[in-house]
Design a protein around this motif. Sequence first.
Motif, PDB file in Angstrom:
ATOM      1  N   SER A   1       0.857  -1.207   0.153  1.00 33.37           N
ATOM      2  CA  SER A   1       0.032   0.508  -0.184  1.00 33.37           C
ATOM      3  C   SER A   1       1.228   1.152  -0.189  1.00 33.37           C
ATOM      4  O   SER A   1       1.793   1.399   0.993  1.00 33.37           O
ATOM      5  N   GLU A   2      -0.075   2.131  -0.239  1.00 31.70           N
ATOM      6  CA  GLU A   2       1.043   3.356  -0.353  1.00 31.70           C
ATOM      7  C   GLU A   2       0.396   4.414   0.114  1.00 31.70           C
ATOM      8  O   GLU A   2      -0.922   4.927   0.786  1.00 31.70           O
ATOM      9  N   VAL A   3       1.144   5.297   1.495  1.00 27.06           N
ATOM     10  CA  VAL A   3       0.913   5.995   2.604  1.00 27.06           C
ATOM     11  C   VAL A   3       0.114   7.848   1.775  1.00 27.06           C
ATOM     12  O   VAL A   3       1.373   8.542   0.986  1.00 27.06           O
ATOM     13  N   THR A   4      -0.877   7.685   1.198  1.00 27.21           N
ATOM     14  CA  THR A   4      -1.133   9.426   0.287  1.00 27.21           C
ATOM     15  C   THR A   4      -1.546  10.266   1.662  1.00 27.21           C
ATOM     16  O   THR A   4      -1.078  11.633   0.963  1.00 27.21           O
ATOM     17  N   MET A   5      -0.896  10.183   2.192  1.00 21.72           N
ATOM     18  CA  MET A   5      -1.360  11.240   2.669  1.00 21.72           C
ATOM     19  C   MET A   5      -1.143  10.985   4.844  1.00 21.72           C
ATOM     20  O   MET A   5      -1.493   9.854   5.445  1.00 21.72           O
ATOM     21  N   ALA A   6      -0.594  11.791   5.558  1.00 20.86           N
ATOM     22  CA  ALA A   6      -0.732  11.710   6.834  1.00 20.86           C
ATOM     23  C   ALA A   6      -0.261  12.824   7.304  1.00 20.86           C
ATOM     24  O   ALA A   6      -0.204  13.515   7.445  1.00 20.86           O
ATOM     25  N   GLU A   7      -1.779  12.852   8.937  1.00 24.09           N
ATOM     26  CA  GLU A   7      -2.353  14.034   9.322  1.00 24.09           C
ATOM     27  C   GLU A   7      -1.415  13.863  11.070  1.00 24.09           C
ATOM     28  O   GLU A   7      -2.452  12.802  11.962  1.00 24.09           O
ATOM     29  N   LEU A   8      -1.130  14.717  11.793  1.00 24.98           N
ATOM     30  CA  LEU A   8      -1.119  15.234  12.735  1.00 24.98           C
ATOM     31  C   LEU A   8      -2.386  15.809  13.559  1.00 24.98           C
ATOM     32  O   LEU A   8      -2.705  17.318  13.113  1.00 24.98           O
TER      33      LEU A   8
END
Length: 358
Positions: A112-119
């Motif tokens: 899978s590909e991490v398309t976005m990460a939000e803190l």
Amino acid sequence: MDLRCAWMLCVLCLVLTVRAFTQERFKEEVLKQLGLSEVPKLHSRDLVNLVIPEHVKNKYMSMLKRQRVKRRALPSLAGILRGIPGHTVLYSDTTTRQKLVFDMEGRIPKNSEVTMAELKLFKKPVDRAKLPARQSLRPVSNARVSVYWVQQQHDGTNSTSLIDSRLVPIRESGWKSFDVTQAVHYWLRGKGREPMFLEVWIEGERLGSYASEMAKAVRFTSQDPKDKALGKPELVLYTLSLDDYGSSGDCREEAALGKSTCCRQKHYISLRELPWAQPWILEPAGFQAYRCSGSCLQPPRAPRRPDSGPRSCAVAASSALPVIYLVKRGNHTEIEAAEFPNMIVERCSCVADGVALV
């Protein structure tokens, strides 16, 4: 510009991006963009008390966000990670720093590909009675909150890379979100064996003691179990399954065995490991440049010019890399931000003599 000139310009751009991107080419391109024949000779005195100006930081973050919006895919899965407890807030005269640690083991699905990460951080309500008395004609309404990725070095020291930065209203409470996609990509680059370390810096929105004192009123809930406030820090991951959606032109495992058709292969350039870049390029710590790999089918009886070569896998589209760097001007050193074009491969295609056949 007539149609013929426009076509020739397009061909030229493709020719410039056809070759695989290497570390040496990166150096050549950076020097070319700055009009330099060699890397600037910086002395230790040039690096003392360096502070990235606010307008440079804002320009860099604006360029980063523009690039992220351009590449962002629609998320198919959101995973919420809660941090490891036991890390508290550290205080200094001008900056409040909050350390965060996230256990990432088993959280990102395979293939899978991490398309976005939000803190997501929850800002506590402000006790207005404890705010410092106004000391300036200019009101202070915000604090500068910046998120850094922290990499632990082998010698026990830490290096940090700026990931996101924004102004947060001092008197407002509630959830605040920061884009930390690049931090997750950095963590993945390190093989993902350790937890991911982040650091949140809270500073005045401008220089001066009054702005710094106002910024100290900004508090986020921590990962410390003793902090009973609701709304612990969260890391939200959006991933895209490559089994369901395909690789979008990116190489899979068979590319390493030389058995794939034309595709885009990962090729990371670590600026922290390049001796010539270490004292000069401040951000980013590194970047995924990508390169084109694989074979192309050759049409058996396709019409072609006598001097044309076989079709090959090459760059068909590229994008710029935002950079913060040092520049020597006479006897003093300045910090600037700029975008260097054609640094990141966005798409690969089979081409003949530098022209993509689409």
